[in-house]
Write a protein that holds these residues in place. Structure first.
Motif, short mmCIF file in Angstrom:
data_model
loop_
_atom_site.label_atom_id
_atom_site.label_comp_id
_atom_site.label_asym_id
_atom_site.label_seq_id
_atom_site.Cartn_x
_atom_site.Cartn_y
_atom_site.Cartn_z
N GLY A 116 44.11 38.22 42.24
CA GLY A 116 43.35 37.89 43.44
C GLY A 116 42.20 38.85 43.66
N SER A 125 42.03 29.27 44.57
CA SER A 125 41.78 28.37 45.70
C SER A 125 41.25 27.05 45.15
CB SER A 125 40.76 28.98 46.66
OG SER A 125 39.48 29.05 46.03
N THR A 149 37.75 33.21 44.47
CA THR A 149 38.96 33.89 44.92
C THR A 149 39.51 34.78 43.80
OG1 THR A 149 39.52 32.02 46.35
CG2 THR A 149 41.31 33.53 45.81
#
Length: 394
Positions: A116, A125, A149
């Motif tokens: 992430g 995402s 993301t």
């Protein structure tokens, strides 16, 4: 008006000048050719040795089995996605579920789950799927990733290479730049260490490794490993293979680089702590005219030089020469680990009394370049670097 004789003299002079220029051009081309040949010979020997070690680890130590999760994951995603018939929402769901899937007893892939950009657990995402879809038709550096993301290494690199293995190779970890320097010794002054530039710069070298790996009996070893996974009750259900597909080869290429990083360079996971720079004194005699003249001895800050070498070793285990990019580790393996020479940019023989040596006064160079720098009192790092690449100093 010039006489015929004068015209002839002018023509002869111009022809002579042209021949001199042509001779210099041919010499430069020859030097570049020799340099490329030597670099290729070094590359071939280093790569062959590394691949043979990799094959032995796969055959005798079960190396591939330790990395089974990523191969299962990559095949699962590659065979599950159809960009023409599936919606972005459906593809997003498949990618998310892939990290809840058990492969060899564990759920997900560690480097993806930690990929992430802002939060480790939020690794993908729906809008990321739109960006990934663009990678099918556009180069990575032509896509605006600002709202992603995912991180570049554990995220984007992994997804695009698994979804489009015909175009991309996975670079899910740092320090592959050191693997590239070890295997190919490229003449690159600055190699990106992370981000999009890092991923894209590594691609051409991955392609070279891929081509070399295909010349060795790796496919048989991989097929034996893969087909045996079908007997593992804890593993994801797999279909037997009789040949390797694109997704297998790109991840095998990544796996080979991981092996070099871990087993040969010792830079994966916990780094080795017992590596220290090898000390080497600056030459104490030089040849002058018909006799040997002893260098005048001056006070040196040996502690500073040791710190400079140690810092350089920490930043780049290859310890490349700042002039010609030569690496003792790349050429001699473990024997050359930590070896480099310190050149005083401002000659010690021109100093009077004890002087303070600063970091900026020191250049780390190979033995050959060190000798060349001392051979001509007017030689500089820049001039010698220009000579090495076949250019001319101005």
């Amino acid at each position: 008006m010039p006489t015929p004789y004068n015209v002839l003299v002018i023509l002869v002079v111009e022809l002579y000048a042209y021949l001199i220029d042509l001779k210099l051009l041919l010499i430069n081309l020859l030097l570049k050719s020799l340099l490329a040949h030597n670099n290729f010979r070094h590359m071939t020997n280093t790569c062959t040795d590394a691949i043979n070690k990799y094959l032995m680890a796969c055959k005798n130590e079960g190396w591939l089995s330790r990395e089974a999760d990523k191969f299962l994951f990559a095949n699962h995603i590659y065979n599950s996605i159809n960009w023409e018939s599936q919606t972005n929402e459906e593809i997003f769901h498949i990618l998310i579920e892939s990290q809840k899937q058990k492969y060899t007893g564990r759920k997900g892939i560690k480097f993806i789950l930690k990929s992430g950009r802002e939060k480790a657990g939020v690794f993908l995402s729906l809008s990321d799927v739109t960006l990934l879809k663009k990678a099918k038709i556009k180069p990575l550096n032509k896509i605006d990733w600002s709202k992603r993301t995912m991180s570049f290494t554990g995220g984007i690199s992994v997804w695009v290479s698994t979804l489009f293995p015909e175009k991309y190779y996975p670079i899910p970890m740092r320090n592959i730049n050191e693997v590239v320097r070890y295997l190919y010794n490229p003449r690159i002054d600055v190699f990106p260490k992370n981000g999009l530039d890092y991923i894209t710069k590594c691609q051409s070298f991955c392609e070279q490794s891929h081509a070399l790996l295909k010349q060795f009996p790796l496919e048989e070893l991989y097929l034996e490993f893969w087909n045996a996974l079908g007997t593992n009750k804890n593993a994801l259900t797999v279909s037997k293979k009789d040949h390797l597909g694109p997704v297998d080869w790109v991840w095998l290429t990544q796996d080979f680089h991981l092996f070099v990083l871990d087993r040969i360079l010792g830079k994966f996971g916990k780094e080795k702590t017992d590596i220290s720079p090898v000390e080497f004194e600056e030459p104490t005699i030089i040849e002058g005219g018909s006799k040997l003249a002893t260098h005048m001895r001056y006070e040196r800050n040996a502690s500073l030089i040791k710190k400079i070498k140690a810092q350089a070793l920490k930043e780049n285990k290859m310890l490349n020469c700042v002039v010609c990019n030569f690496s003792f580790l790349a050429q001699y393996g473990e024997l050359g680990l930590g070896f480099i020479e310190a050149h005083h940019i401002y000659p010690l023989s021109e100093r009077e009394g004890a002087q303070v040596t600063r970091k900026s006064d020191i250049a780390l160079v190979c033995s050959n370049c060190h000798r060349m720098l001392h051979r001509d009192s007017e030689m500089t790092i820049k001039k010698l670097k220009d000579i090495c690449v076949g250019g001319t100093s101005k």
